[in-house]
Design an enzyme around this catalytic site. Structure first.
Site, mmCIF file in Angstrom:
data_model
loop_
_atom_site.group_PDB
_atom_site.id
_atom_site.type_symbol
_atom_site.label_atom_id
_atom_site.label_comp_id
_atom_site.label_asym_id
_atom_site.label_seq_id
_atom_site.Cartn_x
_atom_site.Cartn_y
_atom_site.Cartn_z
ATOM 1 N N GLY A 15 0.779 -1.237 0.000
ATOM 2 C CA GLY A 15 0.000 0.000 0.000
ATOM 3 C C GLY A 15 0.808 1.284 0.000
ATOM 4 O O GLY A 15 0.317 2.316 0.446
ATOM 5 N N ARG A 68 -15.557 -15.448 -9.464
ATOM 6 C CA ARG A 68 -15.112 -14.077 -9.721
ATOM 7 C C ARG A 68 -16.318 -13.131 -9.794
ATOM 8 O O ARG A 68 -16.293 -12.002 -9.315
ATOM 9 C CB ARG A 68 -14.361 -14.073 -11.067
ATOM 10 C CG ARG A 68 -13.112 -13.246 -11.071
ATOM 11 C CD ARG A 68 -12.351 -13.432 -12.365
ATOM 12 N NE ARG A 68 -11.321 -14.455 -12.221
ATOM 13 C CZ ARG A 68 -10.147 -14.272 -11.614
ATOM 14 N NH1 ARG A 68 -9.845 -13.120 -11.084
ATOM 15 N NH2 ARG A 68 -9.276 -15.252 -11.532
ATOM 16 N N MET A 93 -3.999 -7.297 -6.937
ATOM 17 C CA MET A 93 -3.493 -8.462 -7.655
ATOM 18 C C MET A 93 -4.594 -9.439 -8.092
ATOM 19 O O MET A 93 -4.375 -10.651 -8.088
ATOM 20 C CB MET A 93 -2.470 -9.201 -6.786
ATOM 21 C CG MET A 93 -1.277 -8.351 -6.374
ATOM 22 S SD MET A 93 -0.333 -7.743 -7.769
ATOM 23 C CE MET A 93 0.573 -9.211 -8.199
ATOM 24 N N ILE A 95 -7.293 -10.503 -11.202
ATOM 25 C CA ILE A 95 -7.751 -10.261 -12.567
ATOM 26 C C ILE A 95 -9.256 -10.052 -12.513
ATOM 27 O O ILE A 95 -9.959 -10.740 -11.764
ATOM 28 C CB ILE A 95 -7.371 -11.457 -13.468
ATOM 29 C CG1 ILE A 95 -5.850 -11.463 -13.626
ATOM 30 C CG2 ILE A 95 -8.079 -11.396 -14.820
ATOM 31 C CD1 ILE A 95 -5.300 -12.644 -14.381
ATOM 32 N N ASN A 110 -4.707 2.323 -13.248
ATOM 33 C CA ASN A 110 -3.758 1.404 -12.618
ATOM 34 C C ASN A 110 -2.358 1.997 -12.751
ATOM 35 O O ASN A 110 -2.092 2.774 -13.664
ATOM 36 C CB ASN A 110 -3.813 0.045 -13.333
ATOM 37 C CG ASN A 110 -2.871 -0.969 -12.721
ATOM 38 O OD1 ASN A 110 -2.770 -1.101 -11.502
ATOM 39 N ND2 ASN A 110 -2.156 -1.702 -13.559
ATOM 40 N N HIS A 112 1.655 0.740 -13.139
ATOM 41 C CA HIS A 112 2.457 -0.433 -13.486
ATOM 42 C C HIS A 112 3.934 -0.048 -13.459
ATOM 43 O O HIS A 112 4.306 1.014 -13.987
ATOM 44 C CB HIS A 112 2.062 -0.930 -14.884
ATOM 45 C CG HIS A 112 2.808 -2.159 -15.288
ATOM 46 N ND1 HIS A 112 2.485 -3.415 -14.806
ATOM 47 C CD2 HIS A 112 3.876 -2.328 -16.095
ATOM 48 C CE1 HIS A 112 3.335 -4.291 -15.302
ATOM 49 N NE2 HIS A 112 4.183 -3.675 -16.088
ATOM 50 N N GLU A 146 -7.758 -6.527 -21.141
ATOM 51 C CA GLU A 146 -6.456 -7.190 -21.283
ATOM 52 C C GLU A 146 -5.502 -6.640 -20.231
ATOM 53 O O GLU A 146 -5.410 -5.425 -20.062
ATOM 54 C CB GLU A 146 -5.936 -6.891 -22.698
ATOM 55 C CG GLU A 146 -5.056 -7.942 -23.304
ATOM 56 C CD GLU A 146 -5.682 -9.318 -23.371
ATOM 57 O OE1 GLU A 146 -4.972 -10.275 -23.042
ATOM 58 O OE2 GLU A 146 -6.877 -9.426 -23.735
ATOM 59 N N ALA A 176 9.348 7.190 -8.021
ATOM 60 C CA ALA A 176 8.705 7.877 -9.152
ATOM 61 C C ALA A 176 7.205 7.568 -9.175
ATOM 62 O O ALA A 176 6.379 8.445 -9.465
ATOM 63 C CB ALA A 176 9.365 7.460 -10.458
ATOM 64 N N GLU A 177 6.844 6.323 -8.854
ATOM 65 C CA GLU A 177 5.418 5.957 -8.810
ATOM 66 C C GLU A 177 4.664 6.858 -7.850
ATOM 67 O O GLU A 177 3.555 7.314 -8.138
ATOM 68 C CB GLU A 177 5.250 4.503 -8.352
ATOM 69 C CG GLU A 177 5.767 3.482 -9.337
ATOM 70 C CD GLU A 177 5.487 2.047 -8.877
ATOM 71 O OE1 GLU A 177 4.404 1.790 -8.343
ATOM 72 O OE2 GLU A 177 6.369 1.194 -9.059
HETATM 73 C C1 GRF Z 1 3.769 -1.134 -7.365
HETATM 74 O O1 GRF Z 1 5.081 -1.341 -7.834
HETATM 75 C C2 GRF Z 1 2.825 -0.956 -8.506
HETATM 76 O O2 GRF Z 1 3.407 -0.357 -9.620
HETATM 77 C C3 GRF Z 1 2.420 -2.362 -8.844
HETATM 78 O O3 GRF Z 1 2.360 -3.014 -7.602
HETATM 79 C C4 GRF Z 1 3.212 -2.370 -6.670
HETATM 80 C C5 GRF Z 1 2.367 -2.021 -5.499
HETATM 81 O O4 GRF Z 1 3.123 -1.499 -4.429
HETATM 82 N N1 GRF Z 1 1.191 -2.385 -9.594
HETATM 83 P P1 GRF Z 1 2.396 -0.798 -3.234
HETATM 84 O O5 GRF Z 1 1.428 -1.807 -2.629
HETATM 85 O O6 GRF Z 1 1.681 0.415 -3.756
HETATM 86 O O7 GRF Z 1 3.473 -0.440 -2.261
#
Ligand code: GRF
Length: 217
Positions: A15, A68, A93, A95, A110, A112, A146, A176-177
């Site tokens: 998180g 699902r 995580m 689908i 999302n 990535h 997809e 960076a995220e």
């Molecule tokens: C991050 O690297 C994100 O890009 C990917 O899953 C990871 C999640 O990390 N989708 P966190 O739970 O936000 O620390």
């Protein structure tokens, strides 16, 4: 002031992106508010953190649902009762069925940890190092049926440095995220991103600078 967009965040683990979004949304001028956090894993660290912050936090343990579709029916109900306008996946995580994804078309995003369309899927940093790329990064995109597809809303480039391991690279990309995701969410919430089919137009200043060099000049 225009009303803030109501955002639900879906997680499965640590998180840290959730945290970055929640912290950004605390700024008075931020155009979105985090109205719910939902985790499919009861033990997710992010869930405990969200609870401590007093954010409505819900567990939706997928192992307790027979399909699902049943899981998603409950997820849809939770998002409905939170009156979410947007859904931000942050390390979620699971689908999702095409039907569910389509029901949130252009309203679900999302993050990535690669420069899509390179390195879709898991173990992105390991694969980036194996491929020998000198620049990698992260991408915020709209979710389409997809996996790791969907119109790109924003990217940040991160250099690979000599001696990087998947862990050191992951840590650099993660920083960076944490800056990219709140930025892109704000642009979307302010309607500075327009999506027409799969074409994205962004009404915001262009990135500064011209190029990132790796190795440096
Ligand atoms: C991050 O690297 C994100 O890009 C990917 O899953 C990871 C999640 O990390 N989708 P966190 O739970 O936000 O620390």
């Amino acid at each position: 002031m225009t009303t803030k967009k109501r955002v639900a965040i879906l997680i499965s683990g640590r998180g840290s992106n959730l945290r970055a979004l929640v912290e950004a949304a605390r700024a008075p001028g931020y155009p979105a508010e985090i109205v719910a956090v939902i985790s499919n894993r009861p033990e997710a660290k992010g869930l405990a953190w969200a609870k401590e912050q007093g954010i409505p936090a819900h567990v939706l343990d997928h192992t307790l649902f027979e399909s699902r579709e049943h899981f998603e029916a409950q997820l849809g109900a939770l998002l409905g009762s939170a009156r979410a306008d947007l859904v931000a996946l942050a390390g979620f995580m699971r689908i999702m069925t095409p039907e569910f994804v389509e029901s949130w078309r252009d309203r679900m995003l999302n993050i990535h940890p690669s420069l899509l369309p390179a390195f879709r899927g898991l173990k992105t940093h390991e694969r980036a190092l194996h491929a020998g790329v000198r620049i990698t990064g992260c991408t915020v995109h709209l979710v389409r049926p997809e996996m790791d597809e969907g119109p790109i809303l924003g990217q940040a480039a991160v250099p690979v440095t000599e001696g990087d391991t998947p862990e050191t690279l992951a840590a650099r990309v993660l920083e960076a995220e944490h800056r990219l995701y709140p930025h892109v969410l704000a642009l979307l919430a302010k309607d500075q991103i327009k999506v027409n089919g799969d074409v994205v137009k962004i009404f915001a200043p262009a990135a500064e600078g011209t190029a990132l060099f790796s190795p440096g000049l």
